[in-house]
Design a protein around this motif. Structure first.
Motif, PDB file in Angstrom:
ATOM      1  N   GLY A  67       1.189  -1.192   0.334  1.00 11.63           N
ATOM      2  CA  GLY A  67      -0.207   0.259  -0.551  1.00 11.63           C
ATOM      3  C   GLY A  67       0.735   0.997   0.030  1.00 11.63           C
ATOM      4  N   THR A  68       2.021   1.460   0.388  1.00 12.92           N
ATOM      5  CA  THR A  68       2.946   1.670   0.603  1.00 12.92           C
ATOM      6  C   THR A  68       3.285   2.886  -0.749  1.00 12.92           C
ATOM      7  OG1 THR A  68       3.455   1.308   2.958  1.00 12.92           O
ATOM      8  CG2 THR A  68       4.708   3.485   1.465  1.00 12.92           C
ATOM      9  N   VAL A  69       3.780   2.309  -2.113  1.00 10.91           N
ATOM     10  CA  VAL A  69       3.948   2.151  -3.205  1.00 10.91           C
ATOM     11  C   VAL A  69       2.984   2.417  -4.200  1.00 10.91           C
ATOM     12  CG1 VAL A  69       6.302   1.144  -2.782  1.00 10.91           C
ATOM     13  CG2 VAL A  69       4.349  -0.674  -3.700  1.00 10.91           C
ATOM     14  N   THR A  70       1.896   2.285  -3.369  1.00 10.97           N
ATOM     15  CA  THR A  70       0.408   1.983  -4.962  1.00 10.97           C
ATOM     16  C   THR A  70      -0.323   3.038  -4.108  1.00 10.97           C
ATOM     17  OG1 THR A  70      -1.066   0.265  -3.700  1.00 10.97           O
ATOM     18  CG2 THR A  70       0.730  -0.570  -5.354  1.00 10.97           C
ATOM     19  N   GLY A  71      -0.649   3.318  -2.989  1.00  6.72           N
ATOM     20  CA  GLY A  71      -1.574   4.327  -2.694  1.00  6.72           C
ATOM     21  C   GLY A  71      -3.129   3.809  -3.091  1.00  6.72           C
ATOM     22  N   SER A  72      -3.740   2.608  -2.707  1.00  2.00           N
ATOM     23  CA  SER A  72      -4.767   2.072  -3.471  1.00  2.00           C
ATOM     24  C   SER A  72      -5.060   0.783  -2.533  1.00  2.00           C
ATOM     25  CB  SER A  72      -4.430   1.958  -5.364  1.00  2.00           C
ATOM     26  OG  SER A  72      -6.280   1.475  -5.687  1.00  2.00           O
ATOM     27  N   SER A  73      -6.396   0.811  -1.574  1.00  2.26           N
ATOM     28  CA  SER A  73      -6.588   0.063  -1.512  1.00  2.26           C
ATOM     29  C   SER A  73      -6.926  -1.333  -2.323  1.00  2.26           C
ATOM     30  CB  SER A  73      -8.028  -0.029  -0.428  1.00  2.26           C
ATOM     31  OG  SER A  73      -7.978   0.885   0.618  1.00  2.26           O
ATOM     32  N   ILE A  74      -8.037  -0.959  -3.297  1.00  2.00           N
ATOM     33  CA  ILE A  74      -8.538  -2.508  -4.500  1.00  2.00           C
ATOM     34  C   ILE A  74      -7.256  -2.618  -4.699  1.00  2.00           C
ATOM     35  CG2 ILE A  74      -9.899  -2.150  -6.241  1.00  2.00           C
ATOM     36  CD1 ILE A  74     -11.680  -1.689  -4.157  1.00  2.00           C
ATOM     37  N   VAL A  75      -5.837  -2.038  -5.480  1.00  2.00           N
ATOM     38  CA  VAL A  75      -4.853  -2.680  -5.874  1.00  2.00           C
ATOM     39  C   VAL A  75      -3.792  -3.329  -5.100  1.00  2.00           C
ATOM     40  CG1 VAL A  75      -2.587  -1.791  -7.066  1.00  2.00           C
ATOM     41  CG2 VAL A  75      -4.705  -0.645  -7.970  1.00  2.00           C
ATOM     42  N   THR A  76      -3.912  -3.267  -3.303  1.00  2.00           N
ATOM     43  CA  THR A  76      -3.869  -3.283  -2.584  1.00  2.00           C
ATOM     44  C   THR A  76      -4.038  -5.274  -2.425  1.00  2.00           C
ATOM     45  OG1 THR A  76      -2.226  -1.575  -1.724  1.00  2.00           O
ATOM     46  CG2 THR A  76      -2.710  -3.404  -0.149  1.00  2.00           C
ATOM     47  N   GLN A  77      -5.173  -5.061  -2.200  1.00  2.97           N
ATOM     48  CA  GLN A  77      -6.088  -5.758  -1.870  1.00  2.97           C
ATOM     49  C   GLN A  77      -6.550  -7.173  -2.725  1.00  2.97           C
ATOM     50  OE1 GLN A  77     -10.401  -7.142   0.281  1.00  2.97           O
ATOM     51  NE2 GLN A  77     -10.351  -5.965  -0.792  1.00  2.97           N
ATOM     52  N   MET A  78      -6.293  -6.568  -4.337  1.00  5.58           N
ATOM     53  CA  MET A  78      -6.253  -7.746  -5.562  1.00  5.58           C
ATOM     54  C   MET A  78      -4.911  -8.678  -5.536  1.00  5.58           C
ATOM     55  SD  MET A  78      -9.003  -6.269  -7.685  1.00  5.58           S
ATOM     56  CE  MET A  78      -9.455  -7.650  -8.687  1.00  5.58           C
ATOM     57  N   THR A  79      -4.096  -7.981  -5.222  1.00  6.26           N
ATOM     58  CA  THR A  79      -2.485  -7.997  -5.319  1.00  6.26           C
ATOM     59  C   THR A  79      -1.803  -8.850  -4.531  1.00  6.26           C
ATOM     60  OG1 THR A  79      -1.819  -6.174  -6.655  1.00  6.26           O
ATOM     61  CG2 THR A  79       0.257  -8.307  -5.643  1.00  6.26           C
ATOM     62  N   ILE A  80      -2.457  -8.660  -2.978  1.00  6.63           N
ATOM     63  CA  ILE A  80      -2.334  -9.593  -2.416  1.00  6.63           C
ATOM     64  C   ILE A  80      -2.969 -10.376  -2.392  1.00  6.63           C
ATOM     65  CG2 ILE A  80      -1.493  -9.550   0.107  1.00  6.63           C
ATOM     66  CD1 ILE A  80       0.941  -8.043  -1.493  1.00  6.63           C
ATOM     67  N   GLY A  81      -3.777 -10.118  -2.086  1.00  7.49           N
ATOM     68  CA  GLY A  81      -5.186 -11.437  -1.947  1.00  7.49           C
ATOM     69  C   GLY A  81      -4.869 -13.075  -3.279  1.00  7.49           C
ATOM     70  N   ARG A  82      -4.558 -12.654  -3.823  1.00 10.01           N
ATOM     71  CA  ARG A  82      -4.774 -13.484  -5.313  1.00 10.01           C
ATOM     72  C   ARG A  82      -3.412 -14.302  -4.813  1.00 10.01           C
ATOM     73  NH1 ARG A  82      -5.636  -9.564  -8.853  1.00 10.01           N
ATOM     74  NH2 ARG A  82      -7.478 -10.042 -10.432  1.00 10.01           N
ATOM     75  N   ILE A  83      -2.236 -13.888  -4.274  1.00  9.71           N
ATOM     76  CA  ILE A  83      -1.039 -14.641  -3.825  1.00  9.71           C
ATOM     77  C   ILE A  83      -1.527 -15.760  -2.372  1.00  9.71           C
ATOM     78  CG2 ILE A  83       1.608 -14.469  -2.694  1.00  9.71           C
ATOM     79  CD1 ILE A  83       1.653 -12.076  -4.791  1.00  9.71           C
ATOM     80  N   ALA A  84      -1.785 -14.258  -1.363  1.00 13.69           N
ATOM     81  CA  ALA A  84      -2.021 -15.255   0.194  1.00 13.69           C
ATOM     82  C   ALA A  84      -3.136 -15.726   0.794  1.00 13.69           C
ATOM     83  CB  ALA A  84      -2.633 -13.595   1.487  1.00 13.69           C
ATOM     84  N   LEU A  85      -4.453 -15.695  -0.642  1.00 14.84           N
ATOM     85  CA  LEU A  85      -5.846 -16.282  -0.365  1.00 14.84           C
ATOM     86  C   LEU A  85      -5.683 -17.953  -0.772  1.00 14.84           C
ATOM     87  CD1 LEU A  85      -8.572 -14.626  -1.376  1.00 14.84           C
ATOM     88  CD2 LEU A  85      -8.208 -15.312   0.738  1.00 14.84           C
ATOM     89  N   LEU A  91      12.203  -1.053  -0.631  1.00 13.73           N
ATOM     90  CA  LEU A  91      12.156  -0.638   0.644  1.00 13.73           C
ATOM     91  C   LEU A  91      13.059   0.632   0.926  1.00 13.73           C
ATOM     92  CD1 LEU A  91      12.487  -3.638   2.984  1.00 13.73           C
ATOM     93  CD2 LEU A  91      10.555  -2.589   2.430  1.00 13.73           C
ATOM     94  N   LEU A  92      13.803   0.509  -0.250  1.00 12.93           N
ATOM     95  CA  LEU A  92      14.888   2.174  -0.087  1.00 12.93           C
ATOM     96  C   LEU A  92      14.076   2.973  -1.500  1.00 12.93           C
ATOM     97  CD1 LEU A  92      17.400   3.720  -0.493  1.00 12.93           C
ATOM     98  CD2 LEU A  92      18.256   2.204  -2.377  1.00 12.93           C
ATOM     99  N   LEU A  93      13.547   2.562  -2.129  1.00 13.88           N
ATOM    100  CA  LEU A  93      12.820   3.784  -2.886  1.00 13.88           C
ATOM    101  C   LEU A  93      11.335   4.370  -2.142  1.00 13.88           C
ATOM    102  CD1 LEU A  93      11.586   5.387  -5.194  1.00 13.88           C
ATOM    103  CD2 LEU A  93      10.002   3.054  -5.679  1.00 13.88           C
ATOM    104  N   ILE A  94      10.769   3.674  -1.025  1.00 24.21           N
ATOM    105  CA  ILE A  94       9.335   4.477  -0.093  1.00 24.21           C
ATOM    106  C   ILE A  94      10.042   5.297   1.105  1.00 24.21           C
ATOM    107  CG2 ILE A  94       8.384   3.770   2.150  1.00 24.21           C
ATOM    108  CD1 ILE A  94       8.027   0.629   0.771  1.00 24.21           C
ATOM    109  N   GLY A  95      12.143   4.559   1.698  1.00 22.63           N
ATOM    110  CA  GLY A  95      12.244   5.452   2.558  1.00 22.63           C
ATOM    111  C   GLY A  95      12.607   6.874   1.796  1.00 22.63           C
TER     112      GLY A  95
END
Length: 646
Positions: free
Chosen positions: A324-342, A441-445
């Motif tokens: 979420g720190t690099v996308t700023g989008s709840s929907i994109v975050t949920q769909m991206t991580i969700g596809r892997i984690a579920l 992580l470097l980019l976020i920092g």
């Protein structure tokens, strides 16, 4: 239920008329080139940062030129975005209608879209004419600004043509279907045409003056009611807000003043420096997604905490926070991580309730962790510092992630059978996971650190983020020519949706300001002697209710012009209230029965029922309420870091 055509959640009649097909071809190319040019602007901005900090020289006037070019790029996306139905709607009735009924509703919405974008484009052009007559130029480079706004007006006008083509196509199909539909189509067309002509003074408008209340506040209430009716009947939220503001302003001060305001307010709003940050951070998120950063962050999180009971759930929350720190989008975050984690959690026999609730809640972190598009919109509409909002969100964001993880821990303390104990990662696995994630992580920092320490402005931070994510995707070999243009294409649709919302919100905000609604709202609540905290609790409750059936962006844009002046008059910090608003949006996204994240989870895995997602979300909804209580008791959780910024 909020519906967003970007996610394909809405069933619109599929056939497209010829002119829309032409715009899909030509408009897509223009929009792609416009957004691709943002990368060039970002590269020049980074060069400017380096020159300023190493040689004490700058590219003269770059910021003001960049602001105009970013606004042009966003406007150039509008025709293509409208051609592919990139709009935000609240759909509560379509499931009750047959195909013919849906077609009639869409026809009415398209007609209103023609009026809004047609009037907006015309008035922006007229504003540009006045700028040309007054020889207005940019402050530093003395470039004439009228040509920029004429191009912008042309793009908006092309969007109106797209909507007109859709309206004609829907009308023809409705007329062919039945004679009763033909009567309804004719009635809608005649009524809206008469209203438009009355607005421009071509025909007598006395018919509508009988509907105008004597009090500006009563007029505002009537306008807001009409706006909600339009929204509930599938009119795009941006169109409904813009027409409500235009009609309200015209009723107060006359149609000439109302029409002039929609042009002048839009042109002054769209070229704000703070708004120019939004397309750049959206581009950063798009390249971050194609770079595969989500999978790397999940792998790192799993390596760190996957060995404890429920470790995959904890890892999912941490990965959502990082992504979420690099996308700023709840929907994109949920769909991206969700596809892997579920898939991972189901393979290890996690309960469906725990798995779905964890991903739905983790997705909300996408808007809270900076850079956040919702915080950017809040900053633009309230004239607050984007950097201070970003920094102020950090502690609440980590608090949110911690409370979500606490909810998982309590869940498994009560029901340990819902998750398994994972295998501990060895040092080599952890090292490989860190190696895969160090660049992001470097980019976020760099992005957040640069803002905090004053090394560059928020606009420059957006440029650093966009180019940085592009370089990461390129270095990882994830960015082929095809992927590049696909990523740019997705960004054009997002920009079109967001800016169509902003065009409408600008006019609605103007109307609320001149009608005295915020002060009337302050006076009304003051009569109950609730005290500042009592009033804030009422506003929070309103957000929680609205969040069950409205998209967070739309909810913010409608309420900010009323709520923020009230909160400011009570002596609360607007930065603190901005974070509180975002957290209330979070709660709405996972609040049954219509929380948007609930339906996204259901779409990711058809084997998970809505009832299971509902049950999985309740513990996380409760933790969000606890977070709201903590920020009410300890506002310094938000205000401390911004107060220490350079």
């Amino acid at each position: 239920m909020a519906s967003d055509h970007l996610e394909g959640s809405h069933a619109r009649p599929s056939e497209k008329p010829l002119i829309e097909s032409l715009f899909l071809a030509a408009g897509r190319r223009v929009a792609l080139l416009a957004v691709a040019s943002l990368l060039l602007i970002a590269v020049l901005t980074i060069a400017n940062i380096v020159m300023r900090n190493t040689m004490s020289i700058s590219l003269y006037g770059l910021n003001e030129i960049s602001t105009l070019l970013v606004a042009l790029a966003a406007a150039a996306c509008l025709p293509y975005g409208l051609a592919v139905s990139a709009s935000l709607e609240v759909d509560l009735v379509s499931h009750l209608l047959n195909d013919q009924g849906k077609r009639l509703f869409y026809f009415g919405a398209a007609v209103l879209g023609v009026i809004f974008f047609g009037v907006l484009g015309f008035e922006v052009w007229m504003t540009a004419d006045r700028m040309a007559a007054g020889h207005q130029t940019t402050l530093m480079t003395a470039l004439p600004v009228a040509p920029f706004f004429r191009i912008m007006a042309g793009a908006i006008g092309l969007g109106a043509i797209v909507m007109l083509s859709r309206a004609v196509s829907l009308a023809l199909r409705a007329v062919r279907a039945s004679s009763s539909s033909a009567v309804i189509v004719a009635g809608i067309a005649i009524f809206t045409a008469h209203m438009l002509l009355a607005l421009f003074g071509v025909v007598d408008s006395s018919l509508y003056t009988y509907l105008k209340p004597d009090s500006p506040v009563a007029l505002a209430l009537l306008v807001v009611f009409a706006m909600w009716v339009l929204i509930m009947f599938m009119v795009p939220v941006g169109v409904a807000m813009g027409l409500a503001g235009l009609v309200g302003a015209s009723a107060l001060f006359g149609s000439s003043a109302g029409l002039g305001a929609i042009g002048s307010e839009t042109t002054s709003f769209i070229v704000q420096d703070s708004l120019s940050v939004l397309p750049l951070f959206l581009l950063m998120g798009a390249f971050a997604s194609v770079a595969g950063i989500g999978a790397d962050l999940y792998r790192l999180s799993n390596a760190l905490v996957g060995h404890i009971r429920g470790g995959l759930a904890f890892a999912s929350i941490l990965a959502c926070a990082g992504f979420g720190t690099v996308t700023g989008s709840s929907i994109v975050t949920q769909m991206t991580i969700g596809r892997i984690a579920l898939r991972e959690m189901q393979d290890r026999n996690y309960s469906r309730e725990l798995a779905s609730g964890t991903i739905a809640a983790g997705g909300t972190l996408g808007q809270l962790f900076p850079p956040s598009s919702a915080l950017i919109l809040y900053a633009v509409m309230t004239e607050q510092s984007i950097g201070r909002l970003f920094i102020g969100a950090l502690i609440p964001a980590f608090l949110a992630a911690g409370l979500y993880m606490s909810a998982v821990a309590i869940w498994l303390w009560l029901r340990p059978q819902d998750a398994a104990v994972g295998q501990r990662a060895n040092f080599g696995e952890i090292a490989n996971a860190v190696k895969g994630s160090w660049s992001v992580l470097l980019l976020i920092g760099i992005v957040l650190g640069g803002i905090y320490f004053g090394l560059f402005t928020e606009l420059e931070a957006g440029a650093v983020g966009a180019v940085g994510a592009f370089v990461i995707a390129l270095a990882r070999g994830r960015l082929s020519v095809g992927n590049f243009w696909q990523t740019i294409g997705e960004s054009t649709i997002t920009l079109a949706m967001v800016y169509s919302l902003l065009f409408g919100a600008t006019m609605l905000t103007f109307f609320f300001g001149i009608s005295g609604v915020p002060q009337a709202f302050v006076d009304f609540l003051g009569n109950f002697e609730l005290g500042p905290i009592g009033i804030v609790l009422i506003l929070i409750a309103a957000y929680l209710v609205l969040g069950t059936f409205m998209d967070g962006f739309a909810m913010m844009l409608i309420t900010i012009p009323i709520f923020v002046p009230l909160v400011h008059s009570l002596g609360f910090d607007p930065i603190w209230w901005g974070i509180m608003t975002l957290i209330c949006m979070e709660a709405g996204q996972i609040s049954p029965p219509f929380g948007l994240n609930i339906f996204v989870i259901s779409s990711l895995d058809p084997n998970i029922s809505l009832r299971q997602v509902y049950r999985g979300c309740w513990p996380f909804f409760a933790s969000t309420i606890m977070k709201i209580a903590l920020l009410l008791l300890f506002p310094s959780l938000v205000t401390w870091l911004p107060s220490a910024m350079q």
